[in-house]
Design an enzyme around this catalytic site. Sequence first.
Site, PDB file in Angstrom:
ATOM      1  N   ASP A  14       0.804  -1.328   0.002  1.00 60.97           N
ATOM      2  CA  ASP A  14      -0.113   0.123  -0.192  1.00 60.97           C
ATOM      3  C   ASP A  14       0.950   1.333   0.034  1.00 60.97           C
ATOM      4  OD1 ASP A  14      -2.230  -1.714  -0.050  1.00 60.97           O
ATOM      5  OD2 ASP A  14      -2.140  -1.605   2.153  1.00 60.97           O
ATOM      6  N   LYS A  17       1.892   2.213  -5.140  1.00 53.86           N
ATOM      7  CA  LYS A  17       2.315   1.488  -6.441  1.00 53.86           C
ATOM      8  C   LYS A  17       1.508   1.931  -7.606  1.00 53.86           C
ATOM      9  CE  LYS A  17       2.405  -2.134  -4.300  1.00 53.86           C
ATOM     10  NZ  LYS A  17       2.225  -1.934  -2.823  1.00 53.86           N
ATOM     11  N   GLY A  41      -4.467  -4.187  -3.935  1.00 48.04           N
ATOM     12  CA  GLY A  41      -5.528  -3.089  -4.169  1.00 48.04           C
ATOM     13  C   GLY A  41      -4.887  -1.931  -4.647  1.00 48.04           C
ATOM     14  N   HIS A  42      -4.676  -1.526  -5.981  1.00 50.25           N
ATOM     15  CA  HIS A  42      -3.784  -0.358  -6.165  1.00 50.25           C
ATOM     16  C   HIS A  42      -4.819   0.585  -6.683  1.00 50.25           C
ATOM     17  CE1 HIS A  42      -0.384  -3.371  -7.301  1.00 50.25           C
ATOM     18  NE2 HIS A  42      -0.657  -3.461  -5.935  1.00 50.25           N
ATOM     19  N   GLN A 223       1.866  -6.076  -3.228  1.00 45.92           N
ATOM     20  CA  GLN A 223       2.231  -6.182  -1.745  1.00 45.92           C
ATOM     21  C   GLN A 223       3.670  -5.205  -1.651  1.00 45.92           C
ATOM     22  OE1 GLN A 223       1.403  -9.744  -3.376  1.00 45.92           O
ATOM     23  NE2 GLN A 223      -0.377  -8.500  -2.877  1.00 45.92           N
TER      24      GLN A 223
HETATM   25  P1  GDP Z   1      -0.721   0.331  -3.565  1.00 46.21           P
HETATM   26  O1  GDP Z   1      -1.347  -0.992  -3.134  1.00 46.21           O
HETATM   27  O2  GDP Z   1       0.864   0.400  -3.310  1.00 46.21           O
HETATM   28  O3  GDP Z   1      -1.042   0.789  -4.973  1.00 46.21           O
HETATM   29  O4  GDP Z   1      -1.417   1.426  -2.729  1.00 46.21           O
HETATM   30  P2  GDP Z   1      -3.131   1.817  -2.296  1.00 46.21           P
HETATM   31  O5  GDP Z   1      -3.662   2.176  -3.373  1.00 46.21           O
HETATM   32  O6  GDP Z   1      -3.456   0.238  -1.519  1.00 46.21           O
HETATM   33  O7  GDP Z   1      -2.846   2.720  -1.124  1.00 46.21           O
HETATM   34  C1  GDP Z   1      -2.280   4.016  -1.271  1.00 46.21           C
HETATM   35  C2  GDP Z   1      -3.330   4.991  -0.746  1.00 46.21           C
HETATM   36  O8  GDP Z   1      -2.841   6.290  -0.743  1.00 46.21           O
HETATM   37  C3  GDP Z   1      -4.468   5.382  -1.771  1.00 46.21           C
HETATM   38  O9  GDP Z   1      -5.593   5.539  -1.051  1.00 46.21           O
HETATM   39  C4  GDP Z   1      -4.024   6.285  -2.675  1.00 46.21           C
HETATM   40  O10 GDP Z   1      -5.094   7.034  -3.157  1.00 46.21           O
HETATM   41  C5  GDP Z   1      -3.395   7.015  -1.548  1.00 46.21           C
HETATM   42  N1  GDP Z   1      -2.204   8.051  -2.168  1.00 46.21           N
HETATM   43  C6  GDP Z   1      -1.182   7.624  -2.915  1.00 46.21           C
HETATM   44  N2  GDP Z   1      -0.242   8.657  -3.101  1.00 46.21           N
HETATM   45  C7  GDP Z   1      -0.620   9.675  -2.048  1.00 46.21           C
HETATM   46  C8  GDP Z   1      -0.303  10.896  -1.446  1.00 46.21           C
HETATM   47  O11 GDP Z   1       1.057  11.361  -1.805  1.00 46.21           O
HETATM   48  N3  GDP Z   1      -0.834  11.503  -0.461  1.00 46.21           N
HETATM   49  C9  GDP Z   1      -1.869  11.006   0.052  1.00 46.21           C
HETATM   50  N4  GDP Z   1      -2.732  11.848   0.879  1.00 46.21           N
HETATM   51  N5  GDP Z   1      -2.527  10.107  -0.477  1.00 46.21           N
HETATM   52  C10 GDP Z   1      -1.899   9.277  -1.308  1.00 46.21           C
HETATM   53  P1  IMO Z   2      -0.925  -4.304  -2.526  1.00 38.85           P
HETATM   54  O1  IMO Z   2      -0.480  -4.599  -3.718  1.00 38.85           O
HETATM   55  C1  IMO Z   2      -1.019  -4.357   2.037  1.00 38.85           C
HETATM   56  C2  IMO Z   2      -1.166  -8.773   3.619  1.00 38.85           C
HETATM   57  C3  IMO Z   2      -2.465  -8.928   4.138  1.00 38.85           C
HETATM   58  C4  IMO Z   2      -1.794 -10.121   5.315  1.00 38.85           C
HETATM   59  C5  IMO Z   2      -0.719 -10.575   4.595  1.00 38.85           C
HETATM   60  C6  IMO Z   2      -0.974 -11.855   4.049  1.00 38.85           C
HETATM   61  O2  IMO Z   2      -2.178  -3.473  -2.489  1.00 38.85           O
HETATM   62  O3  IMO Z   2       0.377  -3.318  -1.518  1.00 38.85           O
HETATM   63  P2  IMO Z   2      -2.617 -12.756   1.833  1.00 38.85           P
HETATM   64  O4  IMO Z   2      -3.957 -12.516   1.537  1.00 38.85           O
HETATM   65  O5  IMO Z   2      -1.554 -12.391   0.752  1.00 38.85           O
HETATM   66  O6  IMO Z   2      -2.495 -14.011   2.375  1.00 38.85           O
HETATM   67  O7  IMO Z   2      -2.243 -11.919   3.039  1.00 38.85           O
HETATM   68  O8  IMO Z   2      -0.472  -9.877   3.627  1.00 38.85           O
HETATM   69  N1  IMO Z   2      -1.373  -8.189   2.435  1.00 38.85           N
HETATM   70  C7  IMO Z   2      -1.215  -6.589   1.762  1.00 38.85           C
HETATM   71  N2  IMO Z   2      -1.119  -5.612   2.660  1.00 38.85           N
HETATM   72  N3  IMO Z   2      -0.999  -4.246   0.726  1.00 38.85           N
HETATM   73  C8  IMO Z   2      -1.308  -5.572  -0.113  1.00 38.85           C
HETATM   74  O9  IMO Z   2      -1.234  -5.656  -1.255  1.00 38.85           O
HETATM   75  C9  IMO Z   2      -1.477  -6.736   0.720  1.00 38.85           C
HETATM   76  N4  IMO Z   2      -1.404  -7.930  -0.146  1.00 38.85           N
HETATM   77  C10 IMO Z   2      -1.475  -8.626   1.219  1.00 38.85           C
HETATM   78  O10 IMO Z   2      -3.014  -8.003   4.954  1.00 38.85           O
HETATM   79  O11 IMO Z   2      -1.257  -9.260   6.239  1.00 38.85           O
HETATM   80 MG    MG Z   3      -2.930  -1.545  -1.867  1.00 39.37          MG
END
Ligand code: GDP
Ligand code: IMO
Ligand code: MG
Length: 422
Positions: A14, A17, A41-42, A223
């Site tokens: 998270d 990416k 979840g991207h 991840q």
């Molecule tokens: P990913 O899994 O690495 O793609 O990241 P996620 O989408 O799960 O989580 C990142 C969260 O932070 C999302 O809700 C984005 O919209 C938000 N986000 C990304 N960059 C920034 C930032 O620079 N500032 C803030 N406030 N939110 C951000």
């Molecule tokens: P992105 O790509 C954050 C965490 C789960 C749990 C552990 C194992 O959005 O960064 P799993 O479902 O793989 O068996 O869970 O890994 N986890 C993540 N945490 N971002 C993710 O993906 C994750 N994918 C799995 O919360 O702790």
């Molecule tokens: Mg994510």
Amino acid sequence: MQNVDVLLGLQWGDEGKGKLVDILSPRYDIIARFQGGPNAGHTLMFNNKKYVLHTIPSGIFREEIINLIGNGVVIDPIVLMKEIKNIEAEGIEVKKRLLISKRSHLILPSHRWLDAASEAMKGKDKIGSTLKGIGPAYMDKTGRNGLRVGDIDQTNFKDKFEQLYQKHLQLLKFYNWNEINEDQIKEWFESIEFLKQMQIIDGEHYLNEALSKGKKILAEGAQGTLLDIDFGTYPFVTSSNTITAGACTGLGIAPTKIGNVFGIFKAYCTRVGSGPFPTELKDDLGELIRQKGKEFGSTTGRPRRVGWLDLPALKYAIQLDGSNELIMMKADVLSDLDTIKVCTHYHFNNQVIDYLPYDLSNEDIIPIYQELKGWKKDITHCRLKSELPAELLRYIEFIEENTGVKISYLSVGPDRDQIIKL
Ligand code: GDP
Ligand code: IMO
Ligand code: MG
């Protein structure tokens, strides 16, 4: 020519990416996901709209760019079908832009049930899995029982399914798991029919041929490095290699083809699910950062645990990934703070160390912090380095000095536009 760049998370996932892949994708011909599955979840944000991708690479909204789901990914066809339909509803011709490797493995509904059953049995020791069936699907892959996307056209596909499904039912009995839902099996077969309309290819041949024609590829990680099956905080990890090396096995690309490795991290740390987190803030400040940063899982909606930036962990990740460029996200979330702490070392076994010990979970690790002055300014409208407050520039410099790697981009908000090249 090293025409494959990799972008991956340096923390527990998270990091942002999705946003960065979307931003960088116009530089590339192909965006390729190399591991993980719908546990990811991207999030992408542009034109005041938010999109969350689980299986589809984050280049899908850009015209002329091919998006490939690589062999290292595990696919839940039900989730993928919904995702494709949602994006098609935006007027995007997903089928034209999306390729799927024949060698990617399929997640069955019974993999999800097994995930839930296994977590229930672990009780308080549970991993905190997303319950998307990731672990059981990779277990069948390495156990040599898995079903692959390339199998769906074979005449014995139903038999192969039945064999695996019956095995799963036996295992579920062992777990005393009774929540068997045959409707989900029906839905799964419908989604398999949908999958047949997609472009299913030999991903490794496709990518290597593209490389021989001088095309550029960005490999998108899911991840984060600290969730890697080998080097993460085991057993509280996911079931794939999330590090740069995973891009080679997850796409069929040789290590000699890898160029830039973009390592992405938040200006603080988050973690969702169980497992060690030395710099975790369990107090009001943690809650404040969680609210300001909207730190709730993109896939499960669970509140993310929040803590200070952990440099020993970050340095470990940079080393494992060979990151030569860093990207720092969510600096805007820390804008209200008077002081910001950064963990530089740990107290461990009566010693001061600056690396991650073998087992973080059973040991007493006390983070040692350095305090830096906060910037106390809204930075969400900044678009140039020259507009950034001096304290934030110092924060950036401090991380660069400690890691030995330059931060090339700073993200100051969730939108596609909220990015500064440093
Ligand atoms: P990913 O899994 O690495 O793609 O990241 P996620 O989408 O799960 O989580 C990142 C969260 O932070 C999302 O809700 C984005 O919209 C938000 N986000 C990304 N960059 C920034 C930032 O620079 N500032 C803030 N406030 N939110 C951000
Ligand atoms: P992105 O790509 C954050 C965490 C789960 C749990 C552990 C194992 O959005 O960064 P799993 O479902 O793989 O068996 O869970 O890994 N986890 C993540 N945490 N971002 C993710 O993906 C994750 N994918 C799995 O919360 O702790
Ligand atoms: Mg994510």
